[in-house]
Design a protein around this motif. Structure first.
Motif, PDB file in Angstrom:
ATOM      1  N   ARG A   1      -0.170  -5.909  -5.433  1.00 26.19           N
ATOM      2  CA  ARG A   1      -1.338  -6.542  -4.809  1.00 26.19           C
ATOM      3  C   ARG A   1      -1.588  -7.902  -5.455  1.00 26.19           C
ATOM      4  O   ARG A   1      -1.892  -8.891  -4.769  1.00 26.19           O
TER       5      ARG A   1
ATOM      6  N   GLU B   1       1.627   3.301  -3.349  1.00 23.25           N
ATOM      7  CA  GLU B   1       0.644   4.127  -4.054  1.00 23.25           C
ATOM      8  C   GLU B   1       1.203   5.477  -4.511  1.00 23.25           C
ATOM      9  O   GLU B   1       0.921   5.913  -5.643  1.00 23.25           O
TER      10      GLU B   1
ATOM     11  N   GLU C   1      -6.637  -8.340 -15.504  1.00 22.91           N
ATOM     12  CA  GLU C   1      -7.191  -6.982 -15.459  1.00 22.91           C
ATOM     13  C   GLU C   1      -6.085  -5.954 -15.712  1.00 22.91           C
ATOM     14  O   GLU C   1      -6.289  -4.959 -16.439  1.00 22.91           O
ATOM     15  N   LEU C   2      -4.896  -6.191 -15.156  1.00 20.77           N
ATOM     16  CA  LEU C   2      -3.768  -5.302 -15.409  1.00 20.77           C
ATOM     17  C   LEU C   2      -3.356  -5.336 -16.880  1.00 20.77           C
ATOM     18  O   LEU C   2      -2.972  -4.314 -17.454  1.00 20.77           O
TER      19      LEU C   2
ATOM     20  N   GLU D   1       0.825  -1.211   0.000  1.00 20.11           N
ATOM     21  CA  GLU D   1       0.000   0.000   0.000  1.00 20.11           C
ATOM     22  C   GLU D   1       0.863   1.267   0.000  1.00 20.11           C
ATOM     23  O   GLU D   1       0.446   2.312  -0.512  1.00 20.11           O
TER      24      GLU D   1
ATOM     25  N   ARG E   1       1.266  -0.289  -7.523  1.00 22.58           N
ATOM     26  CA  ARG E   1       0.672  -0.841  -6.302  1.00 22.58           C
ATOM     27  C   ARG E   1      -0.230  -2.028  -6.633  1.00 22.58           C
ATOM     28  O   ARG E   1      -0.169  -3.073  -5.972  1.00 22.58           O
ATOM     29  N   ASP E   2      -1.050  -1.902  -7.669  1.00 20.51           N
ATOM     30  CA  ASP E   2      -1.970  -2.976  -8.029  1.00 20.51           C
ATOM     31  C   ASP E   2      -1.226  -4.211  -8.526  1.00 20.51           C
ATOM     32  O   ASP E   2      -1.662  -5.347  -8.303  1.00 20.51           O
TER      33      ASP E   2
ATOM     34  N   GLU F   1      -0.433   4.031  -8.896  1.00 18.06           N
ATOM     35  CA  GLU F   1      -1.472   3.067  -8.530  1.00 18.06           C
ATOM     36  C   GLU F   1      -1.285   1.751  -9.285  1.00 18.06           C
ATOM     37  O   GLU F   1      -1.567   0.680  -8.746  1.00 18.06           O
ATOM     38  N   TYR F   2      -0.840   1.841 -10.524  1.00 22.47           N
ATOM     39  CA  TYR F   2      -0.649   0.626 -11.319  1.00 22.47           C
ATOM     40  C   TYR F   2       0.414  -0.274 -10.669  1.00 22.47           C
ATOM     41  O   TYR F   2       0.226  -1.488 -10.555  1.00 22.47           O
TER      42      TYR F   2
ATOM     43  N   ALA G   1      -6.485 -10.872 -11.419  1.00 22.05           N
ATOM     44  CA  ALA G   1      -5.906  -9.554 -11.176  1.00 22.05           C
ATOM     45  C   ALA G   1      -4.902  -9.181 -12.263  1.00 22.05           C
ATOM     46  O   ALA G   1      -4.879  -8.042 -12.750  1.00 22.05           O
TER      47      ALA G   1
ATOM     48  N   ARG H   1      -5.451  -3.053 -18.785  1.00 21.11           N
ATOM     49  CA  ARG H   1      -5.098  -1.655 -18.544  1.00 21.11           C
ATOM     50  C   ARG H   1      -3.823  -1.254 -19.280  1.00 21.11           C
ATOM     51  O   ARG H   1      -3.696  -0.112 -19.748  1.00 21.11           O
TER      52      ARG H   1
END
Length: 379
Positions: free
Chosen positions: A224, A213, A243-244, A210, A220-221, A217-218, A240, A247
């Motif tokens: 994750r 960030e 989904e990346l 976290e 960080r994700d 954000e990318y 996950a 993006r």
């Protein structure tokens, strides 16, 4: 790196009591800095200074540490190493220290790990207030420990206990000196996420994820999703990463992780197709890693074996430098297995015997030779 961290499971055999005593021991870094010294380095910018040499009028600039990651040709890396070594011999003071750190990273990528650790230690001691010098030393320690544990088992793991603490301390020093040293932050996350207790701590890893960030954000994700991998939540991790991928379809690290998760799920054809997305011209580090992993997916799935052999042969011939590159022994093991599946038994035997000569204790090479003998006898 993950291979080393997972192998530290062997350390649990030492017993919780012994580990507790070890963990209470001194966990200081190579050079201890006071809070005032750390703050002064941050305020002056010295902590965040890049490891780079200014170009002269007559010579092309040397690559930075970040740029070295893109070098995969061994001849090119050898030439860079020779130039840095010569320049370092003629330098003094801070210039020599910077060249020492740069040479440590070069030798790490070339696989000369004892030399890399020695140079990394020297560079960090000479530039104790430089975040990149401290994190470079940490990287040399981890790569060296990984190689030793992979070949030396529990004995090597036990001998690495102090280096593990030093590695952690150097990463923390690097982050204290420059909170924006994302590479150091990520390596710290990997340690907490993938190592077993008491080195690993998934709650701590989640908190550190976290903290990424502010640096995107990318990013960080992405971590994750990696934390889901560490928790063995394969389906959620794959979702996950997919989904990346939507993006940012050109992110080779995301594509590679999708392939890894598909391979872990034994979706061999899907994994092979995903790895193939990374096999681009000109070849880069991920392309060679994808050739190797794509060949393994084909081998394990039992399809497109001629192509698998071509892919392994290409990686073997190229002999690329860089992180996570397979050793000759690893490549040759899979070449032997593929040749066996192609019923090219004499070639397979020769390759697997060569692997066993390099690694006499390799259980999988012995097993592959036994299976080969059975198949050849029945043929």
């Amino acid at each position: 790196m993950k291979r080393f961290l997972l192998s530290t499971l062997l350390l649990l055999l030492l017993g919780a009591g012994a580990f507790a005593v070890w963990m209470r021991g001194d966990a200081g870094g190579l050079v201890a800095l006071s809070e005032d010294q750390v703050q002064a380095a941050r305020d002056s910018g010295a902590g965040a200074r890049e490891i780079a040499i200014e170009a002269s009028e007559n010579r092309a600039p040397l690559p930075t540490i970040e740029e070295l990651k893109e070098v995969v040709d061994r001849g090119e890396m050898d030439a860079i190493a020779a130039r840095v070594r010569d320049d370092r011999d003629d330098a003094s003071g801070e210039a020599r220290a910077v060249l020492t750190v740069l040479l440590a990273e070069i030798e790490r990528l070339r696989g000369n790990l004892d030399v890399a650790v020695r140079l990394g230690r020297e560079g960090a001691a000479a530039l104790p207030s430089n975040s990149r010098a401290r994190s470079t030393f940490a990287r040399t320690l981890m790569t060296s420990m990984s190689a030793k544990v992979e070949t030396g088992g529990m004995g090597a793991a036990m001998r690495s206990l102090d280096d593990i603490k030093l590695y952690q301390a150097e990463l923390q020093a690097a982050i204290d000196l420059d909170p924006a040293n994302v590479d150091a932050r990520i390596r710290q996350i990997i340690t907490f996420a993938f190592a077993p207790w008491p080195v690993g701590n998934k709650k701590r890893a989640a908190a550190l994820v976290e903290e990424l960030e502010p640096y995107g954000e990318y990013r960080r994700d992405f971590w994750r999703a990696q934390l889901l991998v560490a928790k063995k939540r394969t389906d959620k991790a794959l979702a996950a990463f997919l989904e990346l991928d939507e993006r940012k379809p050109d992110d080779k690290d995301v594509v590679y992780n999708i392939g890894e998760l598909q391979r872990q799920s034994e979706a061999w054809r899907d994994a092979a197709a995903t790895y193939d997305r990374l096999v681009i011209e000109p070849r880069n580090g991920r392309a060679y890693q994808a050739l190797y992993q794509g060949a393994k997916a084909r081998e394990l799935g039992g399809f497109d074996l001629e192509r698998a052999l071509e892919m392994l042969d290409e990686v073997r011939a190229a002999d690329p430098v860089g992180e996570m590159m397979p050793s000759d022994a690893r490549i040759d093991f899979h070449r032997g297995v593929v040749l066996t599946k192609l019923a090219r038994y004499d070639e397979a035997r020769e390759v697997l015997q060569a692997v066993l000569a390099l690694q006499p204790d390799s259980a999988r090479a012995k097993k592959a030779l036994e299976e080969l003998a059975t198949l050849a006898g029945n043929g």
